[in-house]
Design a protein around this motif. Structure first.
Motif, PDB file in Angstrom:
ATOM      1  N   SER A   1       0.830  -1.210   0.000  1.00 30.12           N
ATOM      2  CA  SER A   1       0.000   0.000   0.000  1.00 30.12           C
ATOM      3  C   SER A   1       0.866   1.262   0.000  1.00 30.12           C
ATOM      4  CB  SER A   1      -0.944  -0.008   1.211  1.00 30.12           C
ATOM      5  OG  SER A   1      -0.200  -0.029   2.425  1.00 30.12           O
ATOM      6  N   VAL A   2       1.947   1.204   0.753  1.00 36.64           N
ATOM      7  CA  VAL A   2       2.874   2.341   0.779  1.00 36.64           C
ATOM      8  C   VAL A   2       3.524   2.514  -0.585  1.00 36.64           C
ATOM      9  CG1 VAL A   2       5.001   3.242   1.801  1.00 36.64           C
ATOM     10  CG2 VAL A   2       3.312   2.096   3.232  1.00 36.64           C
ATOM     11  N   LYS A   3       3.904   1.393  -1.198  1.00 41.21           N
ATOM     12  CA  LYS A   3       4.540   1.442  -2.510  1.00 41.21           C
ATOM     13  C   LYS A   3       3.603   2.051  -3.551  1.00 41.21           C
ATOM     14  CE  LYS A   3       6.731  -1.447  -6.026  1.00 41.21           C
ATOM     15  NZ  LYS A   3       7.182  -2.812  -6.376  1.00 41.21           N
ATOM     16  N   ASN A   4       2.329   1.592  -3.543  1.00 39.18           N
ATOM     17  CA  ASN A   4       1.380   2.134  -4.510  1.00 39.18           C
ATOM     18  C   ASN A   4       1.167   3.623  -4.307  1.00 39.18           C
ATOM     19  OD1 ASN A   4       0.994  -0.400  -5.671  1.00 39.18           O
ATOM     20  ND2 ASN A   4      -0.708  -0.918  -4.296  1.00 39.18           N
ATOM     21  N   THR A   5       1.104   4.043  -3.056  1.00 43.61           N
ATOM     22  CA  THR A   5       0.913   5.468  -2.780  1.00 43.61           C
ATOM     23  C   THR A   5       2.104   6.289  -3.250  1.00 43.61           C
ATOM     24  OG1 THR A   5      -0.435   4.925  -0.838  1.00 43.61           O
ATOM     25  CG2 THR A   5       0.475   7.162  -0.962  1.00 43.61           C
TER      26      THR A   5
END
Length: 250
Positions: free
Chosen positions: A37-41
């Motif tokens: 989720s952090v990567k996508n953000t």
């Protein structure tokens, strides 16, 4: 002015969203491993910022340079120094990558431009706040060889110019007065004069001695005449030379 405010609002919204999501999930992932989720953000934020920065007009860039924000100023400076040699954007040049090291995220957005490819490299802190941006231009083999050749020629040219200047500087040393060399030259000249005088006097003395040796009888007669006139013996003086005196006839 409206465009500037709109772009600013979009950028701030992206940054706030990234900060909220990353801040809420910062304890979920393991060391040096980025949570999905952090990567996508981060990917969405970096790609959105990249598209926004590429679309800025020169006037907008100047306004951002005067914003006073460290990240914005450095990002505008990096893009402004690279945009002319890249040309217009064509498409993405691969997948955006995210790495984590020392509590900092490094997001690389590859972009294909008209003249060359480039990587937009963002650095985010642990809360998702962007810290820096660098535009890494990817030159082709021909361009790289051309730049290397130009750098080599410039280096060689600089060396030759410095050698020429050094040679000219050394050639000017002869015009600088040197008191020690002058004294040495004067001493040498004086020595040569003394040697010449001594060499000139030696033959004269030798010739006088030879004349006296040849005229032994004449010397004895003159010595006896002088002794008789002075009332003494010839032991009291020595005849060194005999010179003829020139007298004017009357």
């Amino acid at each position: 002015m409206k465009t500037f405010k709109k772009i600013t609002s979009v950028c701030m919204a992206l940054l706030v969203m990234a900060a909220l999501i990353i801040g809420s999930t910062s304890m979920v992932f393991a060391a040096d491993k980025v949570d999905d989720s952090v990567k996508n953000t981060l990917v969405n934020t970096a790609e959105g910022l990249t598209d926004t920065i590429i679309g800025l007009a020169d006037a907008d860039i100047e306004n951002y340079l005067n914003s006073g924000d460290d990240f914005t100023t450095s990002a505008m400076q990096s893009w402004q120094s690279s945009k002319d040699e890249l040309g217009s954007k064509k498409d993405k040049n691969g997948e955006t990558s995210v790495t984590l090291k020392d509590d900092q995220y490094t997001v690389t957005v590859p972009v294909k431009f008209e003249k060359a490819d480039a990587n937009f490299v963002y650095v985010f802190d642990s809360t998702g706040t962007p810290v820096s941006l660098s535009v890494d231009v990817q030159y082709g083999m021909g361009k790289t060889l051309q730049r290397a050749g130009l750098n080599t020629l410039m280096g060689i040219g600089t060396v030759f110019v410095m050698l020429i200047l050094l040679s000219l500087l050394i050639s000017l040393f002869r015009f600088i007065p040197n008191p020690e060399a002058k004294k040495a030259a004067e001493a040498k000249a004086a020595k040569e004069v003394k040697e010449a005088e001594a060499a000139a006097a030696a033959p004269a003395v030798q010739a006088a001695e030879e004349n006296l040796a040849d005229d032994g009888e004449l010397v004895a007669v003159i010595a006896a005449a002088i002794a008789a006139a002075e009332g003494t013996t010839t032991d009291g003086f020595v005849v060194r030379s005999i010179r003829k005196v020139k007298r004017n006839r009357r």
